[in-house]
Design a protein around this motif. Structure first.
Motif, PDB file in Angstrom:
ATOM      1  N   GLY A   1       0.678  -0.984  -0.051  1.00 40.04           N
ATOM      2  CA  GLY A   1      -0.027   0.069  -0.094  1.00 40.04           C
ATOM      3  C   GLY A   1       0.757   1.280  -0.164  1.00 40.04           C
ATOM      4  N   SER A   2       0.257   2.403  -0.068  1.00 35.80           N
ATOM      5  CA  SER A   2       0.755   3.773   0.081  1.00 35.80           C
ATOM      6  C   SER A   2      -0.046   4.699   0.549  1.00 35.80           C
TER       7      SER A   2
ATOM      8  N   GLN B   1      -0.874   8.835   1.229  1.00 31.79           N
ATOM      9  CA  GLN B   1      -0.553  10.128   0.833  1.00 31.79           C
ATOM     10  C   GLN B   1      -1.357  11.236   1.859  1.00 31.79           C
TER      11      GLN B   1
ATOM     12  N   ARG C   1      -5.194   9.812   1.367  1.00 33.68           N
ATOM     13  CA  ARG C   1      -5.388   8.963   0.287  1.00 33.68           C
ATOM     14  C   ARG C   1      -4.672   7.766   0.664  1.00 33.68           C
TER      15      ARG C   1
ATOM     16  N   ASN D   1      -3.912   3.809  -0.912  1.00 30.01           N
ATOM     17  CA  ASN D   1      -4.241   2.845  -1.632  1.00 30.01           C
ATOM     18  C   ASN D   1      -3.712   1.478  -1.367  1.00 30.01           C
TER      19      ASN D   1
ATOM     20  N   GLN E   1      -3.303  -3.124  -1.973  1.00 32.85           N
ATOM     21  CA  GLN E   1      -3.695  -4.121  -3.053  1.00 32.85           C
ATOM     22  C   GLN E   1      -3.192  -5.344  -2.262  1.00 32.85           C
TER      23      GLN E   1
ATOM     24  N   ALA F   1      -7.928  -4.870  -4.734  1.00 29.57           N
ATOM     25  CA  ALA F   1      -7.244  -3.388  -4.498  1.00 29.57           C
ATOM     26  C   ALA F   1      -8.461  -2.375  -4.641  1.00 29.57           C
ATOM     27  N   ASP F   2      -7.993  -1.173  -3.906  1.00 35.46           N
ATOM     28  CA  ASP F   2      -8.922  -0.076  -3.875  1.00 35.46           C
ATOM     29  C   ASP F   2      -8.282   1.132  -3.218  1.00 35.46           C
ATOM     30  N   THR F   3      -8.850   2.240  -3.468  1.00 32.70           N
ATOM     31  CA  THR F   3      -8.094   3.483  -3.169  1.00 32.70           C
ATOM     32  C   THR F   3      -9.204   4.350  -2.206  1.00 32.70           C
ATOM     33  N   TYR F   4      -8.619   4.908  -1.065  1.00 31.78           N
ATOM     34  CA  TYR F   4      -9.748   5.515  -0.222  1.00 31.78           C
ATOM     35  C   TYR F   4      -9.057   7.017  -0.108  1.00 31.78           C
ATOM     36  N   ASP F   5     -10.149   7.823  -0.514  1.00 27.94           N
ATOM     37  CA  ASP F   5      -9.805   9.329  -0.399  1.00 27.94           C
ATOM     38  C   ASP F   5     -10.568   9.954   0.943  1.00 27.94           C
TER      39      ASP F   5
END
Length: 611
Positions: free
Chosen positions: A214-215, A217, A224, A226, A228, A240-244
């Protein structure tokens, strides 16, 4: 309808032909999907769903074949088709071509898939034995096992590194509460960088089937994340998914990620586990970062680092006075201060006890707090039964908390001579935290107490591979060499320990070994140095006992051990009945009386551990 007539009717209505054609085409669809979909990293459930739909479609196709018939004028009900002129009902043989062509393609895809799988599974096996070894090793990895690797910090501000680590740690902590999962401790995963290239090797080293990358920011009050989830064996991306989100929602994001991972790995979740995964440890993100810094220094296991850990835990508590985890960390740090000669038990254990009780008052379901209290009960109160109960409760609450297994292993179980179970629990700690220096080193120490010296050397050697600069592992190794009669090698290890850290206990081990090879002048100088240092810092009575034993003064050695008992330095002497370093005192009435006070005969279950 008679049976013969029924089968004749099936044939007349082309049900047999449809069944054969459907089976061939269905097999073709399944072969194509299992060969092609993995190329696009499609999750396994896609193929499984497709197979289920194909299976459900088979009886439907047979019913349609019975009720309808294809004619040159289109699809007609069978009764209508039967009334049509024979010419209009003339059957074509296209189905035969479908069966032959579909069957040929299916067979070809089957062998292509088998060939590819063989090439992937064993590109160049050196021997049949190697192939069998690889298969058994793969089988040994739990399918519901995962390591959460360090998340990449995409923020411009390097100060956000601790926040990034916090996100990783919180996801890991929530997953660890699920009994159906094996989750590797953060101490081990921190040895790797984020998004490495060699996932299969890392997974093999950690003993897991899955990796989470993951990462993070962070900018102002926005974050944010990310993530996977990867099957490390096949390199397939399972999810996988992205959370803002707003910064204040970060704990909810971490809970959602952990829950999705558990569901993707098909882990069974109890109601209490769901509640614990959803709970937020604190609402203050700064307090959480301070807590993480505290655990970082706590894991280093030196007196100076433990004091830094205490400072960070206190800062976290100042930010959030209801932060139970921070109190547990504070208790753990105070508990270990005297172990690493950074404070006397009299000066540190009351604070440890108060912090552990506060943590339990705030959250009685916190495994870390129960483990902290268990450590105090065994390492300072000589209450082994209650200590074991606290450790077992911690394990029940968090089956993946390696420290619980570690402390029950080298604490009450070893003290009571229950070596088989002590070694099993120590191995479990290492399994959950394979790259932890202290877990590996202390398992080696349990082997040492069990008189299994070759295994002890091997285990302590693993600790030194992880951290060659660990003074603790060096003097553990020196102990083993000494008991085996290799005093020259032992002195070399003790010397390394002294050079790496100023712990007086390391100095005592060096001095007593020098006395045993006849270097009494050097030993006396070390004894004088220890006596002088004791005026301004804590020097354990056990350290003095080791010196007096080597110098032939058994009475003063027992005096020192009795002083350790009065001072509450139980951590040094709870192993009095199994410690090979105290062998010269066995049989002495005063020594045996003291040993009986510490570990009563009714509690001692002793014997050499079975191999």
């Amino acid at each position: 309808m008679k049976v013969d007539n029924f089968f004749a009717e099936l044939k007349r209505r082309n049900v047999y032909k449809v069944a054969v054609a459907y089976a061939v085409v269905a097999w073709l669809v399944i072969q194509v999907s299992s060969t092609v979909l993995p190329t696009f990293h499609a999750p396994e459930w896609v193929v499984q769903t497709l197979v289920m739909l194909v299976a459900l479609g088979f009886p439907i196709a047979l019913v349609i074949a019975w009720a309808f018939e294809a004619t040159p004028e289109g699809i007609k009900r069978t009764e209508v088709a039967d009334a049509m002129p024979a010419a209009a009902r003339q059957k074509k043989h296209a189905w035969i071509y479908i069966v032959v062509i579909g069957g040929g393609i299916s067979v070809a895809l089957f062998f292509v898939g088998r060939y590819s799988a063989m090439r992937t599974a064993a590109p160049r096996p050196a021997s049949a034995e190697l192939r069998r070894g690889e298969q058994s090793e793969a089988a040994a990895v739990a399918p519901k096992s995962i390591a959460v690797l360090p998340f990449d910090n995409l923020s411009r501000d390097p100060d956000n590194a601790y926040f990034c680590e916090g996100v990783q740690d919180e996801i890991l902590t929530r997953l660890a509460k699920v009994a159906d999962l094996k989750v590797i401790s953060r101490t081990s995963t921190q040895h790797f960088k984020s998004a490495p290239d060699n996932l299969p090797q890392i997974a093999k080293q950690l003993g897991v089937a899955h990796i989470l990358e993951g990462s993070v920011q962070k900018a102002s009050d926005q974050v944010r994340v990310n993530v996977q989830l990867i099957n490390a064996v096949t390199d397939a991306h399972l999810w996988a998914d992205t959370y803002d989100r707003k910064l204040t929602d970060i704990f909810a994001v971490e809970s959602e990620i952990a829950k999705t991972i558990a569901e993707t790995l098909q882990a069974r979740l109890s109601g209490s586990e769901k509640q614990m995964m959803a709970a937020a440890p604190t609402t203050d993100t700064i307090a959480y970062e301070l807590y993480l810094k505290g655990r970082f220094f706590w894991n280093k296991r030196t007196g100076a680092d433990l004091k830094r850990a205490i400072d960070y835990f206190k800062q976290a508590i100042a930010k959030d006075p209801n932060y139970a985890l921070a109190y547990a960390g504070l208790a753990d740090s105070y508990t270990l201060l005297s172990v690493f000669s950074a404070a006397s038990p009299h000066d540190s254990i009351p604070q440890a006890r108060a912090a552990a009780k506060k943590a339990l008052e705030l959250d009685n379901t916190l495994a870390e707090a129960h483990a902290s209290f268990g450590r105090i009960l065994s390492g300072y109160d000589y209450d082994f039964e209650r200590a074991i109960a606290e450790f077992e409760r911690a394990i029940q609450l968090n089956p993946n908390y390696a420290t619980s297994y570690h402390w029950i292993s080298n604490g009450p179980l070893t003290a009571r001579g229950e070596f088989d179970r002590a070694i099993a629990e120590g191995k479990r700690a290492v399994e959950l935290d394979p790259l932890s220096m202290i877990d590996n080193a202390d398992l080696g120490q349990v082997y040492f107490y069990a008189h299994r010296y070759d295994e002890a050397i091997s285990q302590v050697g693993k600790a030194l591979e992880i951290d060659p600069h660990s003074y603790l592992a060096h003097f553990y190794l020196g102990q083993i060499y000494q008991i085996q009669g290799h005093l020259t090698e032992a002195i070399a290890e003790y010397q390394k320990a002294v050079e790496l850290d100023d712990d007086p206990q390391a100095l005592a081990f060096l001095g007593q070994a020098q006395a045993r090879i006849g270097q009494h002048d050097k030993a006396q100088k070390i004894l004088s140095r220890m006596t002088e240092e004791a005026k301004s810092r804590y020097v354990s009575a056990y350290s003095f006992a080791l010196m007096f034993i080597a110098l032939g003064d058994k009475e003063r050695a027992i005096d020192a051990l009795e002083r350790a008992y009065r001072e509450g330095a139980a951590n040094d002497i709870i192993t009095i009945k199994v410690d090979p370093m105290l062998e010269d005192l066995r049989g002495h009435p005063r020594f045996e009386a003291l040993a009986e006070k510490i570990v009563p005969a009714r509690e001692f279950k002793a014997g050499t551990a079975s191999k």
